[in-house]
Write a protein that holds these residues in place. Structure first.
Motif, mmCIF file in Angstrom:
data_model
loop_
_atom_site.group_PDB
_atom_site.id
_atom_site.type_symbol
_atom_site.label_atom_id
_atom_site.label_comp_id
_atom_site.label_asym_id
_atom_site.label_seq_id
_atom_site.Cartn_x
_atom_site.Cartn_y
_atom_site.Cartn_z
ATOM 1 N N ASN A 1 26.901 -8.327 -21.494
ATOM 2 C CA ASN A 1 28.168 -7.724 -21.019
ATOM 3 C C ASN A 1 29.586 -8.311 -21.573
ATOM 4 N N ASN A 2 29.285 -8.997 -22.677
ATOM 5 C CA ASN A 2 30.479 -9.570 -23.513
ATOM 6 C C ASN A 2 30.666 -8.955 -24.862
ATOM 7 N N VAL A 3 31.707 -8.851 -25.401
ATOM 8 C CA VAL A 3 32.147 -8.399 -26.492
ATOM 9 C C VAL A 3 32.741 -9.644 -27.593
ATOM 10 N N TYR A 4 32.206 -9.720 -28.798
ATOM 11 C CA TYR A 4 32.652 -10.714 -29.661
ATOM 12 C C TYR A 4 33.155 -10.215 -30.963
ATOM 13 N N VAL A 5 34.478 -10.272 -31.198
ATOM 14 C CA VAL A 5 34.978 -9.915 -32.605
ATOM 15 C C VAL A 5 35.349 -11.312 -33.358
ATOM 16 N N MET A 6 35.034 -10.939 -34.903
ATOM 17 C CA MET A 6 35.093 -12.056 -35.702
ATOM 18 C C MET A 6 35.667 -11.670 -36.899
ATOM 19 N N GLY A 7 36.210 -12.828 -37.763
ATOM 20 C CA GLY A 7 37.000 -12.634 -38.822
ATOM 21 C C GLY A 7 37.414 -13.869 -39.770
ATOM 22 N N LEU A 8 38.647 -13.587 -40.159
ATOM 23 C CA LEU A 8 39.314 -14.432 -40.918
ATOM 24 C C LEU A 8 39.419 -15.848 -40.718
ATOM 25 N N ARG A 9 38.941 -16.769 -41.508
ATOM 26 C CA ARG A 9 38.999 -18.196 -41.181
ATOM 27 C C ARG A 9 38.152 -18.809 -40.035
ATOM 28 N N GLY A 10 37.338 -18.443 -39.749
ATOM 29 C CA GLY A 10 36.555 -18.941 -38.599
ATOM 30 C C GLY A 10 37.139 -18.615 -37.413
ATOM 31 N N HIS A 11 37.782 -17.201 -37.214
ATOM 32 C CA HIS A 11 38.341 -17.093 -35.950
ATOM 33 C C HIS A 11 37.256 -15.986 -35.110
ATOM 34 N N VAL A 12 36.786 -16.479 -33.971
ATOM 35 C CA VAL A 12 35.873 -15.769 -33.311
ATOM 36 C C VAL A 12 36.264 -15.520 -31.926
ATOM 37 N N PHE A 13 36.483 -14.237 -31.288
ATOM 38 C CA PHE A 13 36.971 -14.171 -30.014
ATOM 39 C C PHE A 13 35.736 -13.740 -29.192
ATOM 40 N N GLN A 14 35.832 -13.895 -27.708
ATOM 41 C CA GLN A 14 34.834 -13.209 -26.698
ATOM 42 C C GLN A 14 35.719 -12.917 -25.666
ATOM 43 N N ALA B 1 31.227 -19.297 -47.844
ATOM 44 C CA ALA B 1 30.522 -20.545 -47.771
ATOM 45 C C ALA B 1 29.197 -20.815 -47.439
ATOM 46 N N GLY B 2 28.457 -19.551 -47.247
ATOM 47 C CA GLY B 2 27.130 -19.744 -46.978
ATOM 48 C C GLY B 2 26.758 -19.995 -45.708
ATOM 49 N N ILE B 3 27.683 -20.020 -44.661
ATOM 50 C CA ILE B 3 27.474 -20.470 -43.495
ATOM 51 C C ILE B 3 26.555 -19.711 -42.474
ATOM 52 N N VAL B 4 25.863 -20.200 -41.781
ATOM 53 C CA VAL B 4 24.996 -19.667 -40.661
ATOM 54 C C VAL B 4 25.149 -20.081 -39.324
ATOM 55 N N LEU B 5 25.475 -19.738 -38.489
ATOM 56 C CA LEU B 5 25.978 -20.495 -37.167
ATOM 57 C C LEU B 5 25.089 -19.659 -35.908
ATOM 58 N N LYS B 6 24.938 -20.366 -34.880
ATOM 59 C CA LYS B 6 24.289 -20.141 -33.802
ATOM 60 C C LYS B 6 25.233 -20.309 -32.718
ATOM 61 N N VAL B 7 25.441 -19.136 -31.733
ATOM 62 C CA VAL B 7 26.735 -19.729 -30.760
ATOM 63 C C VAL B 7 25.720 -19.497 -29.417
ATOM 64 N N ASP B 8 25.847 -20.559 -28.531
ATOM 65 C CA ASP B 8 25.028 -20.440 -27.080
ATOM 66 C C ASP B 8 26.068 -21.249 -26.219
ATOM 67 N N SER C 1 35.248 -21.132 -42.489
ATOM 68 C CA SER C 1 35.059 -19.767 -42.975
ATOM 69 C C SER C 1 34.990 -18.531 -42.284
ATOM 70 N N SER C 2 35.591 -17.639 -43.402
ATOM 71 C CA SER C 2 35.601 -16.173 -42.629
ATOM 72 C C SER C 2 34.221 -15.918 -42.143
#
Length: 335
Positions: free
Chosen positions: A241-254, A289-296, A271-272
């Motif tokens: 039931n959550n929405v995530y938006v993501m973008g420039l310079r590592g900004h992610v919001f939920q 920058a080849g980044i792969v992240l996991k969010v928990d 990294s963007s």
């Protein structure tokens, strides 16, 4: 020209390094397009198409995965940026020069529906609601709609997404200089980077200059969401039931589905962030920058980092493997 000075070179979609100049449209795609190294060249999107995966990228490249990757011909040599499949067989891809191509056999063959070098703008996303009704969006407010399956496309201007001062500016200019008015109107809207369906069938649009907006009428009108960040958002995804938006310079919001309160997710990198995927209940993010992240549980950790490349998209195959796409093509992470 009254265009906001906040715009940056990376704001057209994902990142400046992901968009190269279009190849000369006079070249015959059937003779120059098939390349032995297409799988390792720039790939801008990878999506599911039934039991297959379809990837799109530079020079009009389309590759289809069914046990292995196979490049197929398309009618264009302009860079493709995004693909969307309504069913296992019906799909569309969009790209530079306001290009739209269509497949009705799961990506094996493609036909041209729209292209305009005069617009000098890329489409950055496409979405269909039915076999007949769809929209394509892109740079500087580029927005086209079809209600006949893509046989014809009509442009729309979403003035409701302008800043108030720009609305006043355009209204005054329209009375003074019609030609200049049309020129300015074509440049004042922010870039529309991604549009997704929310769980309640609303549309969520994200883009440049902190644009987050919702529509309850299939994109015929939008309402801006209060969002306290003015950088570019490149993608969005729903998780439960959550929405995530993501973008420039590592900004992610939920936020929850009501989109009232946004919480920033702290990342261990700046990294963007370009793409996202939910896999077995976990949210994965990929970026520059080849980044792969996991969010928990609101916390992000680095899964891996591939130096010297940017990752823009990822998708899971029917075999359960995750494929990543980016500036150095398609790859899987070592198990």
């Amino acid at each position: 020209m009254k265009v906001s000075m906040l715009r940056s070179a990376v704001a057209i979609g994902l990142s400046a390094c992901l968009y190269t100049a279009s190849v000369n449209a006079q070249l015959d795609p059937l003779t120059v397009q098939i390349q032995p190294l297409a799988q390792t060249s720039l790939i801008t999107d990878v999506v599911n198409a039934g039991d297959k995966l379809v990837a799109v990228g530079q020079r009009g490249h389309v590759l289809v995965f069914d046990k292995q990757w196979q490049q197929v011909s398309t009618p264009v040599v302009t860079q493709l940026t995004k693909a969307f499949f309504l069913t296992d067989t019906l799909g569309w891809a969009v790209g530079h020069d306001a290009t739209i191509i269509h497949t009705n056999d799961g990506g094996m063959t493609w036909s041209l529906q729209m292209q305009s070098t005069e617009l000098e703008k890329p489409f950055l996303d496409v979405r269909f609601f039915s076999e007949q009704h769809g929209i394509a969006i892109g740079a500087y407010g580029l927005f086209y709609r079809t209600e006949d399956g893509g046989k014809t496309w009509q442009d729309e201007f979403h003035q409701e997404l302008l800043f108030e001062e720009d609305v006043s500016y355009l209204n005054d200019l329209k009375q003074q200089d019609q030609q200049l008015y049309l020129s300015e109107r074509a440049a004042l809207l922010p870039h529309f980077n991604r549009i997704i369906n929310l769980d309640d069938q609303r549309l969520l649009l994200v883009g440049e200059l902190g644009l987050v907006a919702v529509s309850t009428d299939m994109g015929r009108s939008f309402e801006r969401v209060d969002f306290d960040y003015d950088g570019s958002m490149f993608n969005a995804i729903t998780v439960d039931n959550n929405v995530y938006v993501m973008g420039l310079r590592g900004h992610v919001f939920q936020a929850s589905s009501d989109l009232d309160v946004w919480q920033q997710i702290e990342l261990p990198v700046e990294s963007s962030i370009n793409g996202a995927l939910v896999n077995d209940g976990d949210l994965y993010l990929v970026g520059n920058a080849g980044i792969v992240l996991k969010v928990d549980d609101g916390k992000a950790e680095i899964v891996t980092r591939r130096q010297g490349e940017n990752i823009v998209s990822l998708a899971k195959s029917k075999q359960g493997d995750i494929w990543f796409a980016g500036s150095k093509g398609l790859f899987q992470l070592p198990k």
